[in-house]
Enzyme design. Structure first.
Site, PDB file in Angstrom:
ATOM      1  N   SER A   1      48.769  48.222  46.639  1.00  0.00           N
ATOM      2  CA  SER A   1      47.499  49.296  47.027  1.00  0.00           C
ATOM      3  C   SER A   1      48.201  50.035  48.185  1.00  0.00           C
ATOM      4  O   SER A   1      49.085  49.814  48.781  1.00  0.00           O
ATOM      5  CB  SER A   1      46.099  48.490  47.763  1.00  0.00           C
ATOM      6  OG  SER A   1      45.521  49.241  48.427  1.00  0.00           O
TER       7      SER A   1
ATOM      8  N   TYR B   1      42.362  42.052  53.137  1.00  0.00           N
ATOM      9  CA  TYR B   1      42.757  43.045  51.995  1.00  0.00           C
ATOM     10  C   TYR B   1      44.161  43.425  52.411  1.00  0.00           C
ATOM     11  O   TYR B   1      45.256  43.221  51.708  1.00  0.00           O
ATOM     12  CB  TYR B   1      41.854  43.666  51.650  1.00  0.00           C
ATOM     13  CG  TYR B   1      42.179  44.561  50.333  1.00  0.00           C
ATOM     14  CD1 TYR B   1      41.701  44.256  49.128  1.00  0.00           C
ATOM     15  CD2 TYR B   1      42.589  45.884  50.361  1.00  0.00           C
ATOM     16  CE1 TYR B   1      41.972  44.870  48.039  1.00  0.00           C
ATOM     17  CE2 TYR B   1      43.171  46.700  49.278  1.00  0.00           C
ATOM     18  CZ  TYR B   1      42.959  46.233  47.991  1.00  0.00           C
ATOM     19  OH  TYR B   1      43.153  46.883  46.901  1.00  0.00           O
TER      20      TYR B   1
HETATM   21  P1  NAD Z   1      37.801  45.281  39.364  1.00  0.00           P
HETATM   22  O1  NAD Z   1      36.986  44.439  40.204  1.00  0.00           O
HETATM   23  O2  NAD Z   1      37.384  46.277  38.313  1.00  0.00           O
HETATM   24  O3  NAD Z   1      38.865  43.900  38.477  1.00  0.00           O
HETATM   25  C1  NAD Z   1      39.384  42.994  39.151  1.00  0.00           C
HETATM   26  C2  NAD Z   1      39.561  41.873  38.006  1.00  0.00           C
HETATM   27  O4  NAD Z   1      40.085  40.746  38.714  1.00  0.00           O
HETATM   28  C3  NAD Z   1      38.589  41.542  37.150  1.00  0.00           C
HETATM   29  O5  NAD Z   1      38.731  41.285  35.816  1.00  0.00           O
HETATM   30  C4  NAD Z   1      37.998  40.056  37.825  1.00  0.00           C
HETATM   31  O6  NAD Z   1      37.348  39.281  36.890  1.00  0.00           O
HETATM   32  C5  NAD Z   1      39.296  39.730  38.180  1.00  0.00           C
HETATM   33  N1  NAD Z   1      39.131  38.563  39.238  1.00  0.00           N
HETATM   34  C6  NAD Z   1      38.559  38.737  40.240  1.00  0.00           C
HETATM   35  N2  NAD Z   1      38.510  37.457  41.126  1.00  0.00           N
HETATM   36  C7  NAD Z   1      39.259  36.621  39.871  1.00  0.00           C
HETATM   37  C8  NAD Z   1      39.737  35.250  40.096  1.00  0.00           C
HETATM   38  N3  NAD Z   1      39.582  34.398  41.005  1.00  0.00           N
HETATM   39  N4  NAD Z   1      40.431  34.649  38.926  1.00  0.00           N
HETATM   40  C9  NAD Z   1      40.795  35.550  37.987  1.00  0.00           C
HETATM   41  N5  NAD Z   1      40.295  36.874  38.141  1.00  0.00           N
HETATM   42  C10 NAD Z   1      39.466  37.331  39.033  1.00  0.00           C
HETATM   43  O7  NAD Z   1      39.088  45.893  40.310  1.00  0.00           O
HETATM   44  P2  NAD Z   1      40.051  46.903  40.264  1.00  0.00           P
HETATM   45  O8  NAD Z   1      39.697  48.304  40.930  1.00  0.00           O
HETATM   46  O9  NAD Z   1      40.304  47.221  38.819  1.00  0.00           O
HETATM   47  O10 NAD Z   1      41.426  46.254  40.813  1.00  0.00           O
HETATM   48  C11 NAD Z   1      42.331  45.825  40.225  1.00  0.00           C
HETATM   49  C12 NAD Z   1      43.293  45.584  41.332  1.00  0.00           C
HETATM   50  O11 NAD Z   1      43.689  46.922  41.831  1.00  0.00           O
HETATM   51  C13 NAD Z   1      42.952  44.684  42.805  1.00  0.00           C
HETATM   52  O12 NAD Z   1      44.251  44.108  42.808  1.00  0.00           O
HETATM   53  C14 NAD Z   1      43.101  45.790  43.560  1.00  0.00           C
HETATM   54  O13 NAD Z   1      43.041  45.166  44.866  1.00  0.00           O
HETATM   55  C15 NAD Z   1      43.960  46.871  43.279  1.00  0.00           C
HETATM   56  N6  NAD Z   1      43.690  48.118  43.694  1.00  0.00           N
HETATM   57  C16 NAD Z   1      42.272  48.821  43.422  1.00  0.00           C
HETATM   58  C17 NAD Z   1      42.065  50.141  43.622  1.00  0.00           C
HETATM   59  C18 NAD Z   1      40.846  50.689  43.657  1.00  0.00           C
HETATM   60  O14 NAD Z   1      40.674  51.803  44.227  1.00  0.00           O
HETATM   61  N7  NAD Z   1      40.108  50.453  42.685  1.00  0.00           N
HETATM   62  C19 NAD Z   1      42.820  50.632  44.776  1.00  0.00           C
HETATM   63  C20 NAD Z   1      44.238  50.055  45.143  1.00  0.00           C
HETATM   64  C21 NAD Z   1      44.393  48.821  44.541  1.00  0.00           C
END
Ligand code: NAD
Length: 260
Positions: free
Chosen positions: A142, A155
Site C-alpha cells: 500500500s 495497517y
Molecule cells: P477487499 O475488502 O475488497 O478484499 C479483501 C479480501 O481479503 C477479501 O477477499 C476478503 O474475504 C479477504 N480476507 C479478509 N480477511 C481474511 C482472512 N482472515 N482470511 C482470508 N481472506 C480474508 O479489499 P481490497 O481493497 O481489494 O484490498 C486487497 C488488498 O489491497 C489488501 O491487502 C489491502 O490492504 C490492499 N490495498 C487496498 C487499497 C484500496 O484502496 N482498496 C489500497 C492499498 C492497498
C-alpha cells in the site's frame, strides 16, 4: 503467458485480489482463490474463471489468521495442480481509530492477516519454487507501506513490515529465478475502502463526501481512485519475462500520492 503455471491469490473473493486472479487466469494460469463471503457468490466467481479463461480454479476458505490453514492451502494447491509458481499475498483488512482507543484484538488481527500470513505462505511456497527455479511473489502492500496516515497504526505498521519482508525474501531467493516485489496502490475503489468511510466520518467528524474528497482523494494528486484492473495489469507484468530483473522493489501505483 502463464499457461501450465499455477497462481495462488489470497483474499481474492473481492476487490483487488479477484481482479488479479482473473487477470492471471486470462494469461492461462490455473488459480487458487481464497477469502470470505457468500458461498454461492464465491462459487459463481470460481466457475466463471474456469469457463471464461479455460483454466482450473480451486477455492480455499483458509483463514489468513491461522498458520495451519495457510499451510494446508499451499499444500492443497500444489497437490491439485502439481505446482505453485505465482504467489500473490493480497488478503488485508483495515481498522481506523485513534491509537489510545485501538482495540487490541484488531491490532492482532491486522498484523496476522496483512503481515504474518505472507510470512506463512512464502515459507510454504518457496521450496517448490526453488526446485523449479522459477517463481513470482507479489505482495499487495500500500502507499501506507511508504508513508503513514493518522488513525491507522496497525495497517501502516503491517504494510511497512510487508515491504521489509518482501526485500528480505527477494535477497534470499535472488539466484533461484524467483522475484519478490510489492505493489503499493493508493486508494483503489473496493469494498475495503467503502467500509472505512463510516469510521473515518466518526474519527474526524466529517460527512461521507468530505471523507472521499478531503481525506481519501486529498492525498492522491490525480483526484481519481486507482482501478482494480490497473493493479491487476501490474501484477501480470511482474509475472512476465520482461520483469525478470525486477525484485525487491516496491512499485507505487498511487496517482502520485507518495511523490508529494
Ligand atoms: P477487499 O475488502 O475488497 O478484499 C479483501 C479480501 O481479503 C477479501 O477477499 C476478503 O474475504 C479477504 N480476507 C479478509 N480477511 C481474511 C482472512 N482472515 N482470511 C482470508 N481472506 C480474508 O479489499 P481490497 O481493497 O481489494 O484490498 C486487497 C488488498 O489491497 C489488501 O491487502 C489491502 O490492504 C490492499 N490495498 C487496498 C487499497 C484500496 O484502496 N482498496 C489500497 C492499498 C492497498
Amino acid at each position: 503467458m502463464l499457461k501450465g503455471k499455477t497462481a495462488l491469490i489470497t483474499g481474492s473473493t473481492s476487490g483487488i485480489g479477484l481482479a488479479v486472479a482473473r487477470a492471471l487466469a486470462a494469461q492461462g494460469a490455473n488459480v487458487t482463490i481464497n477469502g470470505f463471503g457468500d458461498k454461492a457468490a464465491i462459487e459463481k466467481e470460481r466457475s466463471a474463471i474456469e469457463k471464461e479463461f479455460g483454466v482450473r480454479a480451486l477455492y480455499s476458505g483458509a483463514n489468513m489468521t491461522k498458520p495451519t490453514e495457510i499451510a494446508a492451502m499451499v499444500r492443497d494447491t500444489e497437490q491439485t495442480f502439481g505446482r505453485l509458481d505465482v504467489l500473490v499475498n493480497n488478503a488485508g483488512i483495515q481498522h481506523v481509530s485513534p491509537i489510545e482507543e485501538f482495540p487490541i484484538e484488531k491490532w492482532q488481527e491486522i498484523i496476522a492477516i496483512n503481515l504474518s500470513a505472507a510470512f506463512h505462505t512464502i515459507r510454504a511456497a518457496i521450496p517448490g519454487m526453488k526446485t523449479r527455479r522459477w517463481g513470482r511473489i507479489i505482495n499487495t502492500a500500500s502507499a501506507h507501506s511508504l508513508v503513514a496516515s493518522p488513525f491507522k497504526c496497525a495497517y501502516v505498521s503491517a504494510k511497512h513490515g510487508l515491504a521489509g519482508l518482501t526485500k528480505t525474501v527477494a535477497l534470499e531467493v535472488a539466484t533461484f529465478g524467483i522475484t519478490a516485489n510489492c505493489i503499493s496502490p493508493g486508494y483503489v475503489w473496493t469494498p475495503l475502502v467503502e467500509r472505512q468511510i463510516p469510521d473515518t466520518m466518526k474519527a474526524r467528524g466529517l460527512t461521507a463526501e468530505q471523507v472521499k474528497r478531503d481525506v481519501l482523494l486529498a492525498a492522491q494528486p490525480t483526484k481519481e481512485f486507482v482501478t482494480v484492473d490497473e493493479v491487476a495489469a501490474l501484477a501480470v507484468y511482474l509475472c512476465s519475462d520482461a520483469a525478470t530483473s525486477i525484485t525487491g522493489a516496491n512499485l507505487s501505483i498511487d496517482g502520485g500520492w507518495t511523490a508529494a
